[in-house]
Design an enzyme around this catalytic site. Structure first.
Site, PDB file in Angstrom:
ATOM      1  N   LYS A  54       0.948  -1.322   0.031  1.00 54.02           N
ATOM      2  CA  LYS A  54       0.232   0.332   0.034  1.00 54.02           C
ATOM      3  C   LYS A  54       1.178   1.005   0.113  1.00 54.02           C
ATOM      4  CE  LYS A  54      -3.930  -2.463   2.252  1.00 54.02           C
ATOM      5  NZ  LYS A  54      -4.144  -2.255   3.778  1.00 54.02           N
ATOM      6  N   GLN A  98      -5.107  -1.314   9.682  1.00 52.28           N
ATOM      7  CA  GLN A  98      -5.005  -2.320   9.192  1.00 52.28           C
ATOM      8  C   GLN A  98      -5.774  -3.503  10.044  1.00 52.28           C
ATOM      9  OE1 GLN A  98      -3.093  -3.267   6.506  1.00 52.28           O
ATOM     10  NE2 GLN A  98      -4.225  -5.659   6.130  1.00 52.28           N
ATOM     11  N   ASP A 121     -11.392   2.851   3.813  1.00 50.58           N
ATOM     12  CA  ASP A 121     -11.904   1.635   4.297  1.00 50.58           C
ATOM     13  C   ASP A 121     -13.433   1.303   3.946  1.00 50.58           C
ATOM     14  OD1 ASP A 121      -9.689  -0.316   3.772  1.00 50.58           O
ATOM     15  OD2 ASP A 121     -10.113  -0.385   5.587  1.00 50.58           O
TER      16      ASP A 121
END
Ligand code: NAD
Length: 305
Positions: A54, A98, A121
């Site tokens: 990422k 994460q 997200d």
């Protein structure tokens, strides 16, 4: 019949290209560079690989990447404090924590502490509610990637029968909401669904997000249907030989029996090289979108739901 392959790798490259062009434009016009902060708690090797990838791709499209690696013993209080700091930091437009988090940390408490406008997200309860009520929101990356590929292949999805297999909060449910938003007739199938093969046979679009290798059989697929395989499963691959430590090598497969489905479907995503590469590309797209919304800049076309 052999299905058309939907090339997620090439599609993801085109999304990154679009993001990169727009990032350069807003830097030149407004002097603003989108920034993505990724927070990793603990040393889970798979998560470390994701976070590295990422960060690398964020920088490649011209955005700022901020990485925070915290020890597995980090307290909830310390993590929430970091999120507060990132919420207040105007150089940070997107925040990603994460998952999974170590067991002592309350995942929903942590996710809901993120400013919804920076929740790239799309897991914050406000974004879930906005998506569910058809309002502008941050959309979870994997379903967004699937939607982009479906729109690209079909043009309009209106009136098509879509079956989503899996009802998770990160894939199945938001995928169903997005397809509904594009006027599909949507069925969500799950582990308690009766006669799943029959349900799948009615679908013009099948999205498989189950987490079981080769679960969807070729004869479940309606001839000509579009099959989107979200699954990422690692299975032993003795044909590839042994590793140095004597263990059998592995390979990635999806939730669909690809070799059987490819001769029935009209279009299909492979694994690897299908949905997978789209997820990070959509994370970059979401970060750019969040930056544009924060500053009131025009949003790039085709990068949101
Ligand atoms: P999950 O375990 O949270 O959910 C799986 C779903 O499958 C559940 O809702 C369950 O009801 C359903 N299911 C289980 N057994 C079933 C059965 N026998 N019949 C019908 N439905 C059944 O998984 P998830 O997080 O949604 O992920 C699903 C898959 O997608 C996994 O392989 C995961 O690795 C993959 N994934 C890929 C990406 C990507 O970037 N490509 C992102 C997220 C998840």
């Amino acid at each position: 019949m052999t299905a058309q392959l939907i090339d997620g790798k090439a599609f993801a490259a085109s999304v990154r290209e679009k993001v990169s062009t727009h990032v350069a434009q807003i830097a030149e016009t407004h002097g603003v560079t989108p920034g993505l902060a990724v927070v990793l708690v603990g040393e889970d090797p798979a998560s470390e690989v994701y976070v590295r990838s990422k960060g690398k791709q964020t920088v490649e499209v011209g955005m700022n990447s901020f990485e925070y690696k915290l020890s597995a013993e980090t307290s909830e209080e310390a993590l929430l404090e970091l999120i507060e700091t990132l919420n207040a930091d105007t150089s940070v437009h997107g925040i990603l924590v994460q998952l999974p988090l170590p067991a002592h940390l309350n995942e929903s408490l942590v996710i809901n502490a993120i400013d919804p406008a920076k929740d790239v997200d799309g897991f914050h309860i406000s974004n879930v509610g906005l998506l569910g009520t058809g309002q502008k929101s941050m959309v979870p990356c994997t379903p967004l990637g699937c939607l982009m590929m479906l729109r690209d292949y079909h043009g309009s999805l209106s009136g098509l029968n879509a079956v989503v297999i899996g009802r998770s909060n990160i894939v199945g449910k938001p995928m169903a909401q997005l397809l509904l938003g594009d006027s599909c007739t949507v069925t969500i199938a799950h582990s308690r669904t009766k006669d799943l093969p029959e349900v799948v046979r009615r679908a013009d679009i099948v999205v498989a997000a189950v987490g079981r290798p080769h679960f969807v059989q070729g004869d479940w697929v309606k001839p000509g249907a579009t099959v989107i395989d979200v699954g990422i499963n690692r299975i032993p691959a003795p044909e590839k030989g042994l590793r140095d430590d004597g263990s059998v090598k592995t390979r990635l497969v999806g939730d669909v029996d690809f070799d059987a489905a490819v001769s029935v479907a009209g279009a299909i995503t492979p694994v690897p090289g299908g949905v997978g590469p789209m997820t990070i590309a959509c994370l970059l797209a979401n970060t750019l979108t969040a930056c544009c919304r924060a500053h009131g800049f025009a949003e790039p076309e085709g990068l949101t739901a």
